[in-house]
Design a protein around this motif. Structure first.
Motif, PDB file in Angstrom:
ATOM      1  N   LEU A 125       0.770  -1.240  -0.009  1.00  0.00           N
ATOM      2  CA  LEU A 125       0.027  -0.324   0.232  1.00  0.00           C
ATOM      3  C   LEU A 125       0.531   1.322  -0.672  1.00  0.00           C
ATOM      4  O   LEU A 125       0.847   1.576  -0.400  1.00  0.00           O
ATOM      5  N   HIS A 126       2.031   1.423   0.468  1.00  0.00           N
ATOM      6  CA  HIS A 126       2.677   2.325   0.707  1.00  0.00           C
ATOM      7  C   HIS A 126       3.747   2.528  -0.462  1.00  0.00           C
ATOM      8  O   HIS A 126       3.773   3.796  -0.962  1.00  0.00           O
ATOM      9  N   LYS A 127       3.965   1.244  -0.682  1.00  0.00           N
ATOM     10  CA  LYS A 127       4.665   1.509  -2.214  1.00  0.00           C
ATOM     11  C   LYS A 127       3.493   1.641  -3.217  1.00  0.00           C
ATOM     12  O   LYS A 127       4.233   3.330  -3.754  1.00  0.00           O
ATOM     13  N   ILE A 128       2.853   1.832  -4.023  1.00  0.00           N
ATOM     14  CA  ILE A 128       1.944   2.269  -4.455  1.00  0.00           C
ATOM     15  C   ILE A 128       1.253   3.472  -4.504  1.00  0.00           C
ATOM     16  O   ILE A 128       1.017   4.257  -5.384  1.00  0.00           O
ATOM     17  N   GLU A 129       1.349   3.995  -2.832  1.00  0.00           N
ATOM     18  CA  GLU A 129       1.313   5.554  -3.025  1.00  0.00           C
ATOM     19  C   GLU A 129       2.637   6.744  -2.839  1.00  0.00           C
ATOM     20  O   GLU A 129       2.207   7.613  -3.514  1.00  0.00           O
ATOM     21  N   LYS A 130       3.575   5.722  -2.937  1.00  0.00           N
ATOM     22  CA  LYS A 130       4.445   6.332  -3.547  1.00  0.00           C
ATOM     23  C   LYS A 130       4.860   6.114  -4.910  1.00  0.00           C
ATOM     24  O   LYS A 130       5.479   7.555  -5.668  1.00  0.00           O
ATOM     25  N   ALA A 131       4.571   4.954  -5.284  1.00  0.00           N
ATOM     26  CA  ALA A 131       4.849   5.325  -6.580  1.00  0.00           C
ATOM     27  C   ALA A 131       3.632   6.518  -7.609  1.00  0.00           C
ATOM     28  O   ALA A 131       4.400   7.077  -8.427  1.00  0.00           O
ATOM     29  N   LYS A 132       2.693   6.651  -6.699  1.00  0.00           N
ATOM     30  CA  LYS A 132       1.337   6.715  -7.583  1.00  0.00           C
ATOM     31  C   LYS A 132       2.092   8.638  -6.704  1.00  0.00           C
ATOM     32  O   LYS A 132       1.538   9.484  -8.262  1.00  0.00           O
ATOM     33  N   GLU A 133       2.448   9.060  -6.348  1.00  0.00           N
ATOM     34  CA  GLU A 133       3.795  11.008  -6.160  1.00  0.00           C
ATOM     35  C   GLU A 133       4.436  10.575  -7.177  1.00  0.00           C
ATOM     36  O   GLU A 133       4.487  12.085  -7.604  1.00  0.00           O
ATOM     37  N   MET A 134       4.678   9.622  -7.347  1.00  0.00           N
ATOM     38  CA  MET A 134       5.757  10.034  -8.750  1.00  0.00           C
ATOM     39  C   MET A 134       5.629   9.704  -9.235  1.00  0.00           C
ATOM     40  O   MET A 134       6.547  10.718 -10.388  1.00  0.00           O
ATOM     41  N   LEU A 135       4.239   9.564 -10.102  1.00  0.00           N
ATOM     42  CA  LEU A 135       4.184   9.410 -11.521  1.00  0.00           C
ATOM     43  C   LEU A 135       3.593  10.626 -11.664  1.00  0.00           C
ATOM     44  O   LEU A 135       3.506  11.460 -12.968  1.00  0.00           O
ATOM     45  N   GLU A 139       9.707  13.332 -12.657  1.00  0.00           N
ATOM     46  CA  GLU A 139      10.275  13.039 -13.948  1.00  0.00           C
ATOM     47  C   GLU A 139      10.662  12.030 -14.656  1.00  0.00           C
ATOM     48  O   GLU A 139      10.310  11.743 -15.699  1.00  0.00           O
ATOM     49  N   ASP A 140      10.317  11.150 -13.620  1.00  0.00           N
ATOM     50  CA  ASP A 140      10.188   9.141 -13.448  1.00  0.00           C
ATOM     51  C   ASP A 140       9.490   8.994 -14.955  1.00  0.00           C
ATOM     52  O   ASP A 140       8.295   9.200 -14.521  1.00  0.00           O
ATOM     53  N   ASN A 141      10.089   7.803 -15.594  1.00  0.00           N
ATOM     54  CA  ASN A 141       9.282   7.279 -16.005  1.00  0.00           C
ATOM     55  C   ASN A 141       8.639   5.245 -15.506  1.00  0.00           C
ATOM     56  O   ASN A 141       9.502   5.540 -14.778  1.00  0.00           O
ATOM     57  N   LEU A 142       8.165   4.840 -15.423  1.00  0.00           N
ATOM     58  CA  LEU A 142       7.145   3.712 -15.452  1.00  0.00           C
ATOM     59  C   LEU A 142       8.453   2.752 -14.893  1.00  0.00           C
ATOM     60  O   LEU A 142       8.861   2.690 -13.743  1.00  0.00           O
ATOM     61  N   THR A 143       9.199   2.589 -15.841  1.00  0.00           N
ATOM     62  CA  THR A 143      10.759   1.828 -14.910  1.00  0.00           C
ATOM     63  C   THR A 143      11.535   2.387 -14.061  1.00  0.00           C
ATOM     64  O   THR A 143      12.076   1.329 -13.239  1.00  0.00           O
ATOM     65  N   PHE A 172      -3.964   6.558 -14.772  1.00  0.00           N
ATOM     66  CA  PHE A 172      -3.756   6.873 -13.302  1.00  0.00           C
ATOM     67  C   PHE A 172      -2.833   8.678 -13.932  1.00  0.00           C
ATOM     68  O   PHE A 172      -3.067   9.694 -13.224  1.00  0.00           O
ATOM     69  N   LYS A 173      -1.977   8.769 -14.578  1.00  0.00           N
ATOM     70  CA  LYS A 173      -0.674   9.585 -15.181  1.00  0.00           C
ATOM     71  C   LYS A 173      -1.351  10.450 -15.730  1.00  0.00           C
ATOM     72  O   LYS A 173      -0.874  11.266 -15.970  1.00  0.00           O
ATOM     73  N   GLU A 174      -2.072   9.766 -17.094  1.00  0.00           N
ATOM     74  CA  GLU A 174      -3.012  10.381 -18.009  1.00  0.00           C
ATOM     75  C   GLU A 174      -4.004  11.249 -17.726  1.00  0.00           C
ATOM     76  O   GLU A 174      -4.549  12.331 -18.142  1.00  0.00           O
TER      77      GLU A 174
END
Length: 186
Positions: A125-135, A139-143, A172-174
Motif C-alpha cells: 500500500l505504501h509503495k503504491i502511494e509512493k508510486a502515485k506520488e512519483m507518477l 519526471e521518472d518514467n514507470l521503469t 492514472f498519469k493520464e
C-alpha cells in the motif's frame, strides 16, 4: 524513560509533542519516529496529563507493548518507502527484522493480529502511494519508478498498482494531464 506516541512522522507533530512535554515541565532527550525519550521517569499523573493533551491534538500515547511494536514496524516501513533516499536493496523482512531487532515471524504475527493485515500488504500500500506520488510529481518514467521502489519488473509494479487503485499507472498519469488541461481551459 521512553514514551511511545502514535503520530505521523512530521516536523509539526514532533514540535507539538515537544511543546506538550515542555508545558508539563518535562525535559526530553529526543523526539523521533513516534517516541519521546525522557531524562527522568515521570509520574502517573503527568503521564495522564500528557496523554490527555496529546488526544486533544489528535495524537495518541501508546500503552500496549503490541501497539508500540506495531507503531515501530509502521514507522520503519514509512521511513523505508517514503523518506529514504533509496529503498534498501534487501528483502523487506530482513530489513525490518534487523532494524527492530526481532524475529520477522514474531513481528509479522504481531502486526497481523493488531492491524488485521500483513506487513507485506502494508508495504505494498505504501509503495503504491509512493508510486502515485512519483507518477504525479516526478519526471521518472514507470521503469525508473519500478527500479527505485525495488520491483522486480514494470509488470509487477503495474499489476500491484492496478490491484490497489483499480487503474493502470499510465491511466492514472493520464488522468493528471486531463485535470491539468481542464484547469487551463477554465
Amino acid at each position: 524513560m521512553k514514551l511511545y506516541i502514535k503520530y505521523m512522522v512530521s516536523l509539526r507533530c514532533k514540535m507539538l509533542v515537544k511543546e506538550e512535554l515542555k508545558k508539563l515541565g518535562l525535559d526530553c532527550i529526543s523526539v523521533e519516529l513516534g517516541m519521546a525519550e525522557m531524562q527522568e521517569d515521570i509520574t502517573d499523573e503527568l503521564r495522564e496529563a500528557f496523554r490527555i493533551n496529546l488526544e486533544k491534538a489528535g495524537l495518541e500515547l501508546l500503552d500496549s507493548k503490541k501497539d508500540i511494536l506495531v507503531e515501530k514496524i509502521k514507522n520503519v516501513i514509512i521511513e523505508m518507502v517514503h523518506h529514504a533516499e533509496d529503498i534498501p536493496d534487501v528483502n523487506d523482512s530482513d530489513y525490518i527484522s534487523e532494524k527492530l531487532g526481532y524475529d520477522y515471524t514474531y513481528l509479522s504475527n504481531t502486526f497481523s493480529e493488531v492491524k488485521g493485515m500483513t506487513i507485506q500488504k502494508f508495504i505494498i500500500l505504501h509503495k503504491i502511494e509512493k508510486a502515485k506520488e512519483m507518477l504525479l510529481y516526478d519526471e521518472d518514467n514507470l521503469t525508473e519508478i519500478a527500479f527505485k521502489l525495488n520491483y522486480s519488473s514494470v509488470a509487477h509494479l503495474s499489476n500491484q498498482f492496478k490491484k490497489v487503485t483499480g487503474f493502470t499507472p499510465s491511466f492514472f498519469k493520464e488522468m493528471k494531464f486531463k485535470r491539468e488541461k481542464n484547469l487551463e481551459n477554465l
